[in-house]
Design a protein around this motif. Structure first.
Motif, PDB file in Angstrom:
ATOM      1  N   MET A 118       0.853  -1.114  -0.179  1.00  0.00           N
ATOM      2  CA  MET A 118       0.115  -0.067   0.030  1.00  0.00           C
ATOM      3  C   MET A 118       0.669   1.219   0.043  1.00  0.00           C
ATOM      4  O   MET A 118       0.911   2.449  -1.142  1.00  0.00           O
ATOM      5  N   PRO A 119       1.770   1.472   0.873  1.00  0.00           N
ATOM      6  CA  PRO A 119       2.800   2.776   0.863  1.00  0.00           C
ATOM      7  C   PRO A 119       3.204   3.157  -0.289  1.00  0.00           C
ATOM      8  O   PRO A 119       3.038   3.850  -1.071  1.00  0.00           O
ATOM      9  N   HIS A 120       3.235   1.804  -1.394  1.00  0.00           N
ATOM     10  CA  HIS A 120       4.448   2.321  -2.702  1.00  0.00           C
ATOM     11  C   HIS A 120       3.139   2.785  -3.347  1.00  0.00           C
ATOM     12  O   HIS A 120       3.895   2.907  -4.583  1.00  0.00           O
ATOM     13  N   LEU A 121       1.746   1.696  -3.242  1.00  0.00           N
ATOM     14  CA  LEU A 121       0.946   2.313  -4.493  1.00  0.00           C
ATOM     15  C   LEU A 121       0.795   3.503  -3.753  1.00  0.00           C
ATOM     16  O   LEU A 121       0.078   4.690  -5.144  1.00  0.00           O
ATOM     17  N   LEU A 122       0.394   4.201  -2.884  1.00  0.00           N
ATOM     18  CA  LEU A 122       0.369   5.317  -2.176  1.00  0.00           C
ATOM     19  C   LEU A 122       1.112   6.251  -3.163  1.00  0.00           C
ATOM     20  O   LEU A 122       1.358   7.450  -3.692  1.00  0.00           O
ATOM     21  N   ALA A 123       2.732   5.912  -2.990  1.00  0.00           N
ATOM     22  CA  ALA A 123       3.209   6.780  -3.784  1.00  0.00           C
ATOM     23  C   ALA A 123       3.325   7.543  -5.253  1.00  0.00           C
ATOM     24  O   ALA A 123       3.585   7.769  -5.756  1.00  0.00           O
ATOM     25  N   THR A 124       2.814   6.396  -5.572  1.00  0.00           N
ATOM     26  CA  THR A 124       2.719   6.989  -7.481  1.00  0.00           C
ATOM     27  C   THR A 124       1.579   7.754  -7.882  1.00  0.00           C
ATOM     28  O   THR A 124       1.425   8.482  -8.453  1.00  0.00           O
ATOM     29  N   GLY A 125       0.652   7.827  -6.653  1.00  0.00           N
ATOM     30  CA  GLY A 125      -0.716   8.244  -6.876  1.00  0.00           C
ATOM     31  C   GLY A 125      -1.868   7.858  -7.428  1.00  0.00           C
ATOM     32  O   GLY A 125      -2.592   8.960  -7.790  1.00  0.00           O
ATOM     33  N   ALA A 126      -1.422   6.503  -8.364  1.00  0.00           N
ATOM     34  CA  ALA A 126      -3.026   6.138  -8.999  1.00  0.00           C
ATOM     35  C   ALA A 126      -2.698   4.483  -8.751  1.00  0.00           C
ATOM     36  O   ALA A 126      -2.827   3.888  -9.676  1.00  0.00           O
ATOM     37  N   GLY A 127      -2.428   4.267  -7.449  1.00  0.00           N
ATOM     38  CA  GLY A 127      -1.954   2.943  -7.250  1.00  0.00           C
ATOM     39  C   GLY A 127      -3.595   1.877  -7.829  1.00  0.00           C
ATOM     40  O   GLY A 127      -4.569   2.304  -7.595  1.00  0.00           O
ATOM     41  N   HIS A 128      -3.555   0.841  -7.733  1.00  0.00           N
ATOM     42  CA  HIS A 128      -4.735  -0.914  -7.477  1.00  0.00           C
ATOM     43  C   HIS A 128      -4.170  -1.257  -7.783  1.00  0.00           C
ATOM     44  O   HIS A 128      -2.820  -2.431  -7.019  1.00  0.00           O
ATOM     45  N   ILE A 129      -5.131  -2.153  -6.544  1.00  0.00           N
ATOM     46  CA  ILE A 129      -5.441  -3.210  -5.689  1.00  0.00           C
ATOM     47  C   ILE A 129      -6.795  -4.080  -6.252  1.00  0.00           C
ATOM     48  O   ILE A 129      -7.535  -3.735  -6.719  1.00  0.00           O
ATOM     49  N   VAL A 130      -6.435  -5.822  -6.739  1.00  0.00           N
ATOM     50  CA  VAL A 130      -7.561  -6.469  -7.118  1.00  0.00           C
ATOM     51  C   VAL A 130      -6.795  -7.362  -6.857  1.00  0.00           C
ATOM     52  O   VAL A 130      -6.274  -8.208  -7.030  1.00  0.00           O
ATOM     53  N   SER A 131      -8.619  -8.752  -6.079  1.00  0.00           N
ATOM     54  CA  SER A 131      -8.425  -9.568  -6.017  1.00  0.00           C
ATOM     55  C   SER A 131      -9.528 -10.263  -6.296  1.00  0.00           C
ATOM     56  O   SER A 131     -10.449  -9.788  -6.409  1.00  0.00           O
ATOM     57  N   ILE A 132      -8.906 -12.020  -6.528  1.00  0.00           N
ATOM     58  CA  ILE A 132      -9.595 -13.060  -6.910  1.00  0.00           C
ATOM     59  C   ILE A 132     -10.011 -13.512  -5.525  1.00  0.00           C
ATOM     60  O   ILE A 132      -9.766 -14.104  -4.808  1.00  0.00           O
ATOM     61  N   THR A 133     -11.786 -13.624  -5.475  1.00  0.00           N
ATOM     62  CA  THR A 133     -12.468 -13.836  -5.095  1.00  0.00           C
ATOM     63  C   THR A 133     -13.389 -15.002  -5.575  1.00  0.00           C
ATOM     64  O   THR A 133     -12.473 -16.252  -6.221  1.00  0.00           O
ATOM     65  N   THR A 134     -14.694 -15.796  -5.108  1.00  0.00           N
ATOM     66  CA  THR A 134     -15.555 -16.475  -6.165  1.00  0.00           C
ATOM     67  C   THR A 134     -17.114 -16.524  -5.525  1.00  0.00           C
ATOM     68  O   THR A 134     -17.157 -15.536  -5.158  1.00  0.00           O
TER      69      THR A 134
END
Length: 238
Positions: A118-134
């Protein structure tokens, strides 16, 4: 990619086969540098793919993944929490070991790596997380007893919305893809016909269906907190 563009970097977990391996290939087509991790992953031929072998349930693996990304690329723009395990048993048949393994991979793996990235995504100013659920999280099916999947992947679905709201004003989007049953090495060919019957459209999904959904979310700057169902209609009903 032009030399004026900064190369974006994605971390993909569960990256050695199935959906994970195809996600690595898809992100490379988009021009991303990739840090790919799984317990059994080997060294990649592509110099823009760094591999990290380790158990995602172990916080040390998360530390090594982040360190590898920063050492090779100097940044992290996206994280795909793809690693997961599915154990279908009647509720009272689950063992303590089942609980530890499933919560370790599905929940602890998600928590440790997402927190460190997360801190590194914040540093880019436009981060993205996507998780695979079901899809079973939202539409349980009596033919597929899946309490541990609901407990763990359901937690990730809720956490996806919570994180999306927590970070909405800070440039990090958080989404999830909720697949139906996908044709991967996890499902023997002789089970495919039966599994197809669980989906209203009458077939099981392809890994490309999930990859296309992740790629869409990657390129959708106004979409956050979304649980995108890629499940042949399961979420709509049976």
């Amino acid at each position: 990619m032009s030399t004026s563009q900064v190369q974006k970097v994605v971390v993909v977990t569960g990256a050695s086969q199935g959906i994970g391996a195809d996600l690595v290939a898809a992100y490379r087509k988009l021009g991303y540098g990739v840090v790919a991790t799984s317990r059994s992953i080997g060294v990649a031929d592509d110099p823009e793919i760094v591999t990290v072998r380790g158990d995602i349930a172990d916080p040390d693996t998360a530390d090594r993944v982040v360190r590898a990304a920063l050492d090779r690329f100097g940044r992290i723009d996206s994280l795909v929490n793809n690693a997961g395990i599915f154990v279908a048993k009647p509720f009272t048949d689950y063992t303590a070991e089942d609980f530890d393994v499933v919560t370790g991979i599905n929940l602890a793996g998600f928590f440790h790596l997402t927190q460190r990235v997360m801190p590194h995504l914040l540093a880019t100013g436009a981060g993205h997380i996507v998780s695979i659920t079901t899809a079973l999280v939202d539409q349980p099916n009596s033919n597929v007893p899946s309490v541990l999947a609901s407990l763990t992947k359901g937690g990730i679905s809720s956490a996806t919305k919570s994180l999306a709201i927590e970070y909405a004003s800070r440039g990090v989007r958080v989404n999830a893809v909720a697949p139906g049953i996908i044709k991967t090495p996890m499902h023997p060919v002789e089970t495919h016909e039966t599994l197809a019957g669980l989906h209203p459209v009458g077939r099981i999904g392809e890994t490309s269906d999930v990859v296309d959904a992740v790629v869409y979310l990657e390129s959708a700057p106004f979409v956050t907190g979304e649980i995108l169902h890629v499940d042949g209609g399961q979420n709509a009903g049976h």
